[in-house]
Scaffold this motif. Sequence first.
Motif, PDB file in Angstrom:
ATOM      1  N   GLY A 262       0.784  -1.240   0.000  1.00 15.42           N
ATOM      2  CA  GLY A 262       0.000   0.000   0.000  1.00 15.42           C
ATOM      3  C   GLY A 262       0.808   1.277   0.000  1.00 15.42           C
ATOM      4  N   MET A 263       2.045   1.246   0.528  1.00 17.07           N
ATOM      5  CA  MET A 263       2.854   2.464   0.639  1.00 17.07           C
ATOM      6  C   MET A 263       3.954   2.470  -0.415  1.00 17.07           C
ATOM      7  SD  MET A 263       3.166   3.025   4.777  1.00 17.07           S
ATOM      8  CE  MET A 263       3.963   4.630   4.553  1.00 17.07           C
ATOM      9  N   GLN A 264       3.947   3.480  -1.262  1.00 19.38           N
ATOM     10  CA  GLN A 264       4.897   3.556  -2.378  1.00 19.38           C
ATOM     11  C   GLN A 264       5.990   4.590  -2.130  1.00 19.38           C
ATOM     12  OE1 GLN A 264       2.740   0.905  -3.132  1.00 19.38           O
ATOM     13  NE2 GLN A 264       3.902   1.210  -4.992  1.00 19.38           N
ATOM     14  N   ASN A 265       7.043   4.515  -2.933  1.00 18.65           N
ATOM     15  CA  ASN A 265       8.116   5.506  -2.916  1.00 18.65           C
ATOM     16  C   ASN A 265       7.645   6.729  -3.705  1.00 18.65           C
ATOM     17  OD1 ASN A 265      10.468   7.028  -3.194  1.00 18.65           O
ATOM     18  ND2 ASN A 265      11.778   5.239  -3.396  1.00 18.65           N
ATOM     19  N   SER A 266       6.882   7.573  -3.029  1.00 15.83           N
ATOM     20  CA  SER A 266       6.268   8.734  -3.691  1.00 15.83           C
ATOM     21  C   SER A 266       7.312   9.692  -4.243  1.00 15.83           C
ATOM     22  CB  SER A 266       5.346   9.467  -2.710  1.00 15.83           C
ATOM     23  OG  SER A 266       4.384   8.599  -2.164  1.00 15.83           O
ATOM     24  N   GLY A 267       8.447   9.811  -3.547  1.00 14.23           N
ATOM     25  CA  GLY A 267       9.498  10.701  -4.027  1.00 14.23           C
ATOM     26  C   GLY A 267      10.008  10.294  -5.391  1.00 14.23           C
TER      27      GLY A 267
END
Length: 324
Positions: A262-267
């Motif tokens: 669910g949590m991605q490397n948004s940067g």
Amino acid sequence: MKVLEAISTIAGKYFAVWVICVALIAFMIPDPFLLLGGYITILLGIVMFGMGLTLKAVDFKVVATKPIPVIIGVCAQFVIMPSVAFLLAYALNLPPELAAGLVLLGSVPGGTASNVMVYLAKGNLPLSIAMTSLSTLIAPIATPLILLMLAGQWMPINPMSMFLSIIQVIIIPIILGITIRKFFPAAVDKSITVIPLISVLAIIIIVSAVVSANASSIVTSGLLIFTAVILHNSFGLLLGYLTARLLGLDEGTRRAISIEVGMQNSGLGVALATAHLGPLAALPSVLGAVWHNISGPILATFWSKKPVVEDNKKWSEKPADVKM
């Protein structure tokens, strides 16, 4: 050094608050932040260099000793998130640039903040670290190809150019970090607690740069794309957990895979979108950086109050350090 460590702890603990505050300021007063857009790639490289400094050989031990959960988790990540993004883009009838940006957000590897969330959620932390590391190493090939297959209809995608960008921004800084840790372990250990502060500052600057560049677009499309990002993240957390459960994995492993999916490397999503798709395509990743650091702590807090009975005690052992 102790003062910096204290500031670093506060920065990491209230990361979502800082991101929201800076994003609001950049939205209301965009002009002072516009020039920061040229530093996005460098800043992300700094974040990845910090990740490399925290990596140890033991972080990859899980891949060799217990590969099945890692393979399941990484495959789930690169199948579930891009597919959900693609379906949401169609269902919500997103404009081409935003649709491609959402698929890009779903195609990047997991972010290092997920390791902290898994630890707080009493999940399988060694698995979480292994998934983050392995998905990041796979990203130069997986991310451009997935984006080409799913988002090529909306925008022209150059997979080779994107491959080279990921190598430059992600792989090389990580390798440099690992190398420096190998040859100067004592110096790295003394400064390791300051890394979260550097990472938080870098991501905050990235967010402010993209928000300021897209202030007018946020007014017209902000609610729609924010809804898409929330749904994307929610489906990722849910489907990641259900996949692990259906395959018979234990509760701690389910929690780790759920959060990692669910949590991605948004940067990375912001940097790639800005460089290859246009500034508007970076908006989903910017909003993802905000929302993932709200939903992650909420879910981690909920799970932290529920005990986990592990089938294999080795999975629940706390490693020497937790990356941020």
